[in-house]
Design a protein around this motif. Structure first.
Motif, mmCIF file in Angstrom:
data_model
loop_
_atom_site.group_PDB
_atom_site.id
_atom_site.type_symbol
_atom_site.label_atom_id
_atom_site.label_comp_id
_atom_site.label_asym_id
_atom_site.label_seq_id
_atom_site.Cartn_x
_atom_site.Cartn_y
_atom_site.Cartn_z
ATOM 1 N N VAL A 25 0.856 -1.158 0.137
ATOM 2 C CA VAL A 25 0.124 0.024 0.125
ATOM 3 C C VAL A 25 1.037 1.203 0.003
ATOM 4 O O VAL A 25 0.799 2.137 -0.688
ATOM 5 C CB VAL A 25 -0.951 0.013 1.369
ATOM 6 N N TYR A 26 1.794 1.213 0.874
ATOM 7 C CA TYR A 26 2.865 2.352 0.885
ATOM 8 C C TYR A 26 3.415 2.597 -0.402
ATOM 9 O O TYR A 26 3.698 3.639 -0.977
ATOM 10 C CB TYR A 26 3.857 2.199 2.134
ATOM 11 N N ALA A 28 2.537 1.847 -3.284
ATOM 12 C CA ALA A 28 1.423 2.415 -4.288
ATOM 13 C C ALA A 28 1.181 3.854 -3.960
ATOM 14 O O ALA A 28 0.313 4.033 -4.571
ATOM 15 C CB ALA A 28 0.535 1.564 -4.358
ATOM 16 N N SER A 29 1.857 4.427 -2.849
ATOM 17 C CA SER A 29 1.498 5.707 -2.517
ATOM 18 C C SER A 29 2.330 6.922 -2.505
ATOM 19 O O SER A 29 2.760 7.246 -1.529
ATOM 20 C CB SER A 29 0.786 5.720 -1.148
ATOM 21 N N PRO A 30 3.457 6.668 -3.704
ATOM 22 C CA PRO A 30 4.663 7.486 -3.647
ATOM 23 C C PRO A 30 4.201 9.155 -3.391
ATOM 24 O O PRO A 30 5.181 9.917 -2.620
ATOM 25 C CB PRO A 30 5.385 7.321 -4.868
ATOM 26 N N GLY A 31 2.998 9.495 -3.837
ATOM 27 C CA GLY A 31 2.783 10.911 -3.949
ATOM 28 C C GLY A 31 2.844 11.542 -2.191
ATOM 29 O O GLY A 31 3.083 12.644 -2.070
ATOM 30 N N TYR A 32 2.166 10.511 -1.341
ATOM 31 C CA TYR A 32 2.066 10.885 0.039
ATOM 32 C C TYR A 32 3.234 10.883 0.424
ATOM 33 O O TYR A 32 3.538 12.046 1.316
ATOM 34 C CB TYR A 32 1.148 9.695 0.754
ATOM 35 N N PHE A 33 4.259 10.241 0.450
ATOM 36 C CA PHE A 33 5.633 10.237 1.078
ATOM 37 C C PHE A 33 6.377 11.406 0.588
ATOM 38 O O PHE A 33 7.062 12.082 1.246
ATOM 39 C CB PHE A 33 6.195 8.859 0.987
ATOM 40 N N ALA A 34 6.247 11.801 -0.695
ATOM 41 C CA ALA A 34 6.604 13.023 -1.281
ATOM 42 C C ALA A 34 6.084 14.275 -0.577
ATOM 43 O O ALA A 34 7.191 15.004 -0.365
ATOM 44 C CB ALA A 34 6.646 13.045 -2.833
ATOM 45 N N LEU A 35 5.224 14.190 -0.465
ATOM 46 C CA LEU A 35 4.399 15.374 -0.008
ATOM 47 C C LEU A 35 4.861 15.482 1.516
ATOM 48 O O LEU A 35 5.025 16.885 1.788
ATOM 49 C CB LEU A 35 2.783 15.156 0.218
ATOM 50 N N ILE A 36 5.029 14.524 2.251
ATOM 51 C CA ILE A 36 5.404 14.817 3.567
ATOM 52 C C ILE A 36 7.022 14.958 3.872
ATOM 53 O O ILE A 36 7.275 14.967 4.926
ATOM 54 C CB ILE A 36 4.554 13.643 4.554
ATOM 55 N N GLY A 37 7.461 14.749 2.858
ATOM 56 C CA GLY A 37 9.175 14.711 2.820
ATOM 57 C C GLY A 37 9.717 13.516 3.289
ATOM 58 O O GLY A 37 10.838 13.808 4.272
ATOM 59 N N ALA A 86 -10.363 10.545 20.252
ATOM 60 C CA ALA A 86 -9.525 9.754 19.806
ATOM 61 C C ALA A 86 -8.722 10.569 18.435
ATOM 62 O O ALA A 86 -9.282 11.586 18.058
ATOM 63 C CB ALA A 86 -10.439 8.619 18.587
ATOM 64 N N THR A 87 -7.817 10.042 18.069
ATOM 65 C CA THR A 87 -6.799 10.789 17.036
ATOM 66 C C THR A 87 -6.636 9.866 15.656
ATOM 67 O O THR A 87 -5.742 8.766 16.118
ATOM 68 C CB THR A 87 -5.851 11.319 17.665
ATOM 69 N N LEU A 88 -6.881 10.438 14.697
ATOM 70 C CA LEU A 88 -6.433 9.587 13.369
ATOM 71 C C LEU A 88 -5.261 10.148 12.967
ATOM 72 O O LEU A 88 -5.013 11.245 12.723
ATOM 73 C CB LEU A 88 -7.631 9.891 12.445
ATOM 74 N N SER A 89 -4.371 9.361 12.953
ATOM 75 C CA SER A 89 -2.908 9.593 12.706
ATOM 76 C C SER A 89 -2.835 9.234 10.891
ATOM 77 O O SER A 89 -1.857 10.056 10.617
ATOM 78 C CB SER A 89 -1.701 9.076 13.551
ATOM 79 N N LEU A 90 -3.477 8.246 10.726
ATOM 80 C CA LEU A 90 -3.168 8.092 9.082
ATOM 81 C C LEU A 90 -4.371 7.358 8.555
ATOM 82 O O LEU A 90 -4.763 6.381 8.957
ATOM 83 C CB LEU A 90 -1.954 7.001 8.893
ATOM 84 N N LEU A 91 -4.838 7.975 7.456
ATOM 85 C CA LEU A 91 -5.739 7.225 6.793
ATOM 86 C C LEU A 91 -5.407 7.255 5.199
ATOM 87 O O LEU A 91 -5.395 8.554 4.880
ATOM 88 C CB LEU A 91 -7.404 7.789 6.767
ATOM 89 N N LEU A 92 -4.837 6.198 4.763
ATOM 90 C CA LEU A 92 -4.245 6.274 3.603
ATOM 91 C C LEU A 92 -4.912 5.288 2.513
ATOM 92 O O LEU A 92 -5.372 4.322 2.783
ATOM 93 C CB LEU A 92 -2.584 5.799 3.557
ATOM 94 N N ILE A 93 -5.278 6.037 1.406
ATOM 95 C CA ILE A 93 -5.811 4.918 0.279
ATOM 96 C C ILE A 93 -4.913 5.018 -0.741
ATOM 97 O O ILE A 93 -4.187 6.213 -1.016
ATOM 98 C CB ILE A 93 -6.998 5.577 -0.190
ATOM 99 N N ARG A 94 -4.426 3.779 -1.285
ATOM 100 C CA ARG A 94 -3.792 3.567 -2.349
ATOM 101 C C ARG A 94 -3.785 4.623 -3.414
ATOM 102 O O ARG A 94 -4.870 4.928 -3.810
ATOM 103 C CB ARG A 94 -3.598 2.177 -2.646
#
Length: 161
Positions: A25-26, A28-37, A86-94
């Motif tokens: 899943v990670y 397939a989500s390169p944009g997310y990691f690029a965005l958060i550096g 409650a705290t949502l720390s990550l909701l990631l969709i591919r």
């Protein structure tokens, strides 16, 4: 094309042996990691993170499946920052499955299952305009910034019996 067919989402608690699925899943989500550096986590990083789940009894993590395919990941903490929160720390969709309403459905599922929680916080990393727009559309409002790369949003929930 026929009518809209809504495939059901299945939420399965993430376990250390799910590291390869979550890693996919990670990947397939390169944009997310690029965005958060951040570099995309290695399989070892993912396995290490999932292994810490057992030590933190407030933390909950779920792999989100559509049919047999892992399409996302949900990670949140109960009783944080306060007992009734409650705290949502990550909701990631591919990334190849974004824009299909899966994130909205995953969030709705979470809200339905948060018994006794009065406030749901969402933490947005980086300058993530898409995530901010998503949370605002789901009824969250900005609370505070926690540094240059972190902002907090909150949504009041009706705490059920």
């Amino acid at each position: 094309m026929g009518g809209m067919r809504t495939l059901s989402l299945v939420f399965r608690p993430a376990a250390p042996e799910d590291a390869p699925l979550l890693h996919q899943v990670y990947q397939a989500s390169p944009g997310y990691f690029a965005l958060i550096g951040m570099e995309r986590p290695t399989l070892e990083d993912v396995a290490r993170d999932l292994a810490t789940l057992e030590k933190d009894h407030r933390r909950r993590a779920f792999l989100i499946f559509q049919e047999a395919e892992a399409v996302g990941y949900l990670d949140y903490k109960l009783h944080y920052p306060e007992a009734e929160d409650a705290t949502l720390s990550l909701l990631l969709i591919r990334e190849d499955r974004q824009g299909q309403g899966l994130g909205r459905r995953a969030l709705a599922h979470l809200v339905e299952h948060l018994a006794g929680v009065e406030r749901l916080y969402a933490v947005v990393y980086g300058n993530n305009a898409r995530a901010i727009a998503f949370f605002k559309a789901q009824g969250f409002r900005h609370v505070k910034d926690g540094g240059p790369a972190l902002s907090w949003y909150v949504r009041e929930l009706k705490a059920g019996p």
